[in-house]
Design an enzyme around this catalytic site. Structure first.
Site, PDB file in Angstrom:
ATOM      1  N   GLY A 166     -61.999  40.944  14.685  1.00 39.06           N
ATOM      2  CA  GLY A 166     -60.905  41.062  14.230  1.00 39.06           C
ATOM      3  C   GLY A 166     -59.896  42.332  14.893  1.00 39.06           C
ATOM      4  N   ARG A 200     -72.317  46.071  12.041  1.00 40.33           N
ATOM      5  CA  ARG A 200     -73.735  45.698  12.097  1.00 40.33           C
ATOM      6  C   ARG A 200     -74.197  44.511  12.811  1.00 40.33           C
ATOM      7  NH1 ARG A 200     -72.263  44.199   5.896  1.00 40.33           N
ATOM      8  NH2 ARG A 200     -70.587  43.238   7.289  1.00 40.33           N
ATOM      9  N   ARG A 201     -73.198  43.820  13.287  1.00 46.25           N
ATOM     10  CA  ARG A 201     -73.703  42.602  14.159  1.00 46.25           C
ATOM     11  C   ARG A 201     -73.941  43.026  15.727  1.00 46.25           C
ATOM     12  NH1 ARG A 201     -69.482  38.298  11.995  1.00 46.25           N
ATOM     13  NH2 ARG A 201     -68.382  40.153  11.991  1.00 46.25           N
ATOM     14  N   ASP A 227     -74.240  50.521   9.715  1.00 45.77           N
ATOM     15  CA  ASP A 227     -73.775  50.120   8.591  1.00 45.77           C
ATOM     16  C   ASP A 227     -73.040  51.459   7.962  1.00 45.77           C
ATOM     17  OD1 ASP A 227     -72.903  49.416   5.798  1.00 45.77           O
ATOM     18  OD2 ASP A 227     -74.728  48.263   5.709  1.00 45.77           O
ATOM     19  N   TYR A 232     -59.728  45.382  -4.364  1.00 46.78           N
ATOM     20  CA  TYR A 232     -59.506  45.503  -2.906  1.00 46.78           C
ATOM     21  C   TYR A 232     -58.491  46.397  -2.603  1.00 46.78           C
ATOM     22  CZ  TYR A 232     -57.809  44.734   2.133  1.00 46.78           C
ATOM     23  OH  TYR A 232     -57.725  44.957   3.309  1.00 46.78           O
TER      24      TYR A 232
HETATM   25  P1  NDP Z   1     -62.781  41.042  10.005  1.00 44.27           P
HETATM   26  O1  NDP Z   1     -63.719  40.733   9.177  1.00 44.27           O
HETATM   27  O2  NDP Z   1     -62.350  40.232  11.297  1.00 44.27           O
HETATM   28  O3  NDP Z   1     -63.416  42.487  10.462  1.00 44.27           O
HETATM   29  C1  NDP Z   1     -64.042  43.217   9.841  1.00 44.27           C
HETATM   30  C2  NDP Z   1     -64.812  44.073  10.589  1.00 44.27           C
HETATM   31  O4  NDP Z   1     -65.589  45.208   9.567  1.00 44.27           O
HETATM   32  C3  NDP Z   1     -66.096  43.607  11.357  1.00 44.27           C
HETATM   33  O5  NDP Z   1     -66.147  43.923  12.743  1.00 44.27           O
HETATM   34  C4  NDP Z   1     -67.341  44.026  10.468  1.00 44.27           C
HETATM   35  O6  NDP Z   1     -68.434  44.063  11.189  1.00 44.27           O
HETATM   36  C5  NDP Z   1     -66.981  45.447   9.968  1.00 44.27           C
HETATM   37  N1  NDP Z   1     -67.676  45.813   8.702  1.00 44.27           N
HETATM   38  C6  NDP Z   1     -67.699  45.290   7.749  1.00 44.27           C
HETATM   39  N2  NDP Z   1     -68.742  45.692   6.772  1.00 44.27           N
HETATM   40  C7  NDP Z   1     -69.073  46.718   7.615  1.00 44.27           C
HETATM   41  C8  NDP Z   1     -70.087  47.803   7.129  1.00 44.27           C
HETATM   42  N3  NDP Z   1     -70.652  47.733   6.001  1.00 44.27           N
HETATM   43  N4  NDP Z   1     -70.365  48.616   8.272  1.00 44.27           N
HETATM   44  C9  NDP Z   1     -69.869  48.524   9.349  1.00 44.27           C
HETATM   45  N5  NDP Z   1     -69.009  47.599   9.724  1.00 44.27           N
HETATM   46  C10 NDP Z   1     -68.592  46.743   8.885  1.00 44.27           C
HETATM   47  O7  NDP Z   1     -61.606  41.563   9.287  1.00 44.27           O
HETATM   48  P2  NDP Z   1     -60.439  42.442   9.801  1.00 44.27           P
HETATM   49  O8  NDP Z   1     -60.301  42.747  11.150  1.00 44.27           O
HETATM   50  O9  NDP Z   1     -59.005  41.770   9.040  1.00 44.27           O
HETATM   51  O10 NDP Z   1     -60.352  43.705   9.153  1.00 44.27           O
HETATM   52  C11 NDP Z   1     -60.354  45.261   9.722  1.00 44.27           C
HETATM   53  C12 NDP Z   1     -59.734  46.202   8.679  1.00 44.27           C
HETATM   54  O11 NDP Z   1     -58.328  45.638   8.306  1.00 44.27           O
HETATM   55  C13 NDP Z   1     -60.493  46.063   7.106  1.00 44.27           C
HETATM   56  O12 NDP Z   1     -60.432  47.522   6.659  1.00 44.27           O
HETATM   57  C14 NDP Z   1     -59.368  45.064   6.483  1.00 44.27           C
HETATM   58  O13 NDP Z   1     -59.176  45.903   4.840  1.00 44.27           O
HETATM   59  C15 NDP Z   1     -58.201  45.769   6.920  1.00 44.27           C
HETATM   60  N6  NDP Z   1     -56.726  44.723   6.965  1.00 44.27           N
HETATM   61  C16 NDP Z   1     -56.851  43.442   7.251  1.00 44.27           C
HETATM   62  C17 NDP Z   1     -55.725  42.933   7.151  1.00 44.27           C
HETATM   63  C18 NDP Z   1     -55.816  41.463   7.118  1.00 44.27           C
HETATM   64  O14 NDP Z   1     -54.900  40.568   6.840  1.00 44.27           O
HETATM   65  N7  NDP Z   1     -56.990  40.706   8.005  1.00 44.27           N
HETATM   66  C19 NDP Z   1     -54.643  43.514   6.591  1.00 44.27           C
HETATM   67  C20 NDP Z   1     -54.477  44.728   6.412  1.00 44.27           C
HETATM   68  C21 NDP Z   1     -55.781  45.453   6.453  1.00 44.27           C
HETATM   69  P3  NDP Z   1     -69.895  43.570  10.950  1.00 44.27           P
HETATM   70  O15 NDP Z   1     -69.836  42.388   9.970  1.00 44.27           O
HETATM   71  O16 NDP Z   1     -70.718  43.014  12.338  1.00 44.27           O
HETATM   72  O17 NDP Z   1     -70.572  44.843  10.361  1.00 44.27           O
HETATM   73  C1  8X3 Z   2     -55.124  42.350   3.799  1.00 49.67           C
HETATM   74  C2  8X3 Z   2     -53.804  42.019   3.524  1.00 49.67           C
HETATM   75  O1  8X3 Z   2     -52.242  40.939   1.641  1.00 49.67           O
HETATM   76  O2  8X3 Z   2     -54.542  40.091   2.114  1.00 49.67           O
HETATM   77  O3  8X3 Z   2     -55.429  44.028   3.471  1.00 49.67           O
HETATM   78  O4  8X3 Z   2     -54.422  41.853   1.065  1.00 49.67           O
HETATM   79  S1  8X3 Z   2     -53.735  41.009   1.899  1.00 49.67           S
END
Ligand code: NDP
Ligand code: 8X3
Length: 258
Positions: free
Chosen positions: A17, A38-39, A65, A158
């Site tokens: 993402g 983590r992956r 992590d 959240y």
């Molecule tokens: P994804 O699920 O695509 O990516 C999330 C990333 O976070 C992955 O790379 C995952 O890697 C990593 N992650 C999760 N838990 C851990 C952990 N414990 N330690 C290390 N890495 C971790 O989601 P997004 O790209 O959408 O999310 C990224 C950020 O953007 C988040 O903070 C989310 O809250 C924020 N966000 C997202 C929005 C959306 O609509 N998508 C909108 C606003 C904000 P792995 O599992 O390999 O560890």
């Molecule tokens: C992610 C956006 O609106 O799905 O932070 O919570 S929303």
């Protein structure tokens, strides 16, 4: 030469993402990237792409992590010794788990969100900031959310974690007054990533429904903004950027065509 050329950037949550797109964008700007998540299999694929984008830079990965405080501190020590002190820390790792009214919520989901989105951000930031201060430079960029500006039904925990990220961006910035370290937040609305699949515990159909009938942001849209924020001159500090898809005006008002 762009301002990110030759810089070192640590991206947490780089395996998917927004984090992945930001890592690739930073590399395309000539920065060296430390990609953490983590992956490990995902990170190994990513580092090949980073090397193709910026072969002259030094890209590294870390299976970290962010919830594990002591391993995070050790990983930062190792990174600093082997690679150097990052110029930019992008605190992106995060997730939503579940979408339920609080009275039906799963406390294990709450723990994952609080431990990752708040405490994980704190762990990495606490481990790295003293080194940035010693270097006399650095920029912490947090990925917040529009969920940190307005609560929505069933978004309870959240949203609370993202309100906390906003408070931490401001608070960390205040604590760093008198230093040259910059602190910023980029707060997106809906971005199509693995976010909803994770939120719904792997239910792909339900996840796809979240983005139906309108054009959400892409991870690259967010990466453009993060790169802009990171690339401003050192006397400029963008505290917070809020960005929605044009079809979304707040967390409730989304113009869905079907
Ligand atoms: P994804 O699920 O695509 O990516 C999330 C990333 O976070 C992955 O790379 C995952 O890697 C990593 N992650 C999760 N838990 C851990 C952990 N414990 N330690 C290390 N890495 C971790 O989601 P997004 O790209 O959408 O999310 C990224 C950020 O953007 C988040 O903070 C989310 O809250 C924020 N966000 C997202 C929005 C959306 O609509 N998508 C909108 C606003 C904000 P792995 O599992 O390999 O560890
Ligand atoms: C992610 C956006 O609106 O799905 O932070 O919570 S929303």
């Amino acid at each position: 030469m762009g301002r990110l050329q030759g810089k070192r950037v640590l991206v947490t949550g780089a395996s998917s993402g927004i984090g992945r797109a930001c890592a690739l964008r930073f590399a395309a700007e000539g920065a060296s990237v430390a990609a953490w998540a983590r992956r490990g299999d995902r990170l190994r694929e990513l580092v090949d792409e980073l090397r193709a984008a910026a072969p002259e830079a030094e890209h590294v990965t870390g299976e970290v992590d962010v919830r594990q405080r002591e391993p995070v501190f050790q990983a930062v020590e190792h990174l600093v010794a082997e690679w150097g002190v990052p110029h930019v820390l992008l605190n992106n790792a995060g997730l939503a788990a579940g979408l339920d009214p609080i009275q039906a919520g799963d406390p294990d989901d709450w723990d994952r969100m609080i431990d990752t989105n708040i405490k994980g951000l704190l762990n990495v930031t606490r481990a790295l900031l003293p080194r940035m201060i010693e270097e006399g430079r650095g920029h912490v960029i947090n990925i917040g959310s529009t969920a940190g500006h307005l609560a929505y039904p069933k978004g309870n925990v959240y949203g609370a974690t993202k309100f906390a990220v906003r408070a931490l961006t401001e608070g960390i910035s205040l604590d760093l007054a008198g230093t040259p370290i910059r602190v910023s937040s980029v707060d997106p609305g809906m971005v199509e990533t693995e976010f909803s699949s994770v939120r719904f515990h792997g239910d792909q159909e339900r996840a796809a429904g979240v983005y139906k009938g309108f054009q959400p942001l892409t991870p690259d849209d967010v990466a453009d903004i993060v790169a802009y924020v990171a690339g401003t001159p050192e006397h400029v500090n963008i505290l917070d950027v809020v960005v929605y898809p044009t079809a979304q005006r707040n967390v409730y008002v989304i113009d869905r065509k079907s």
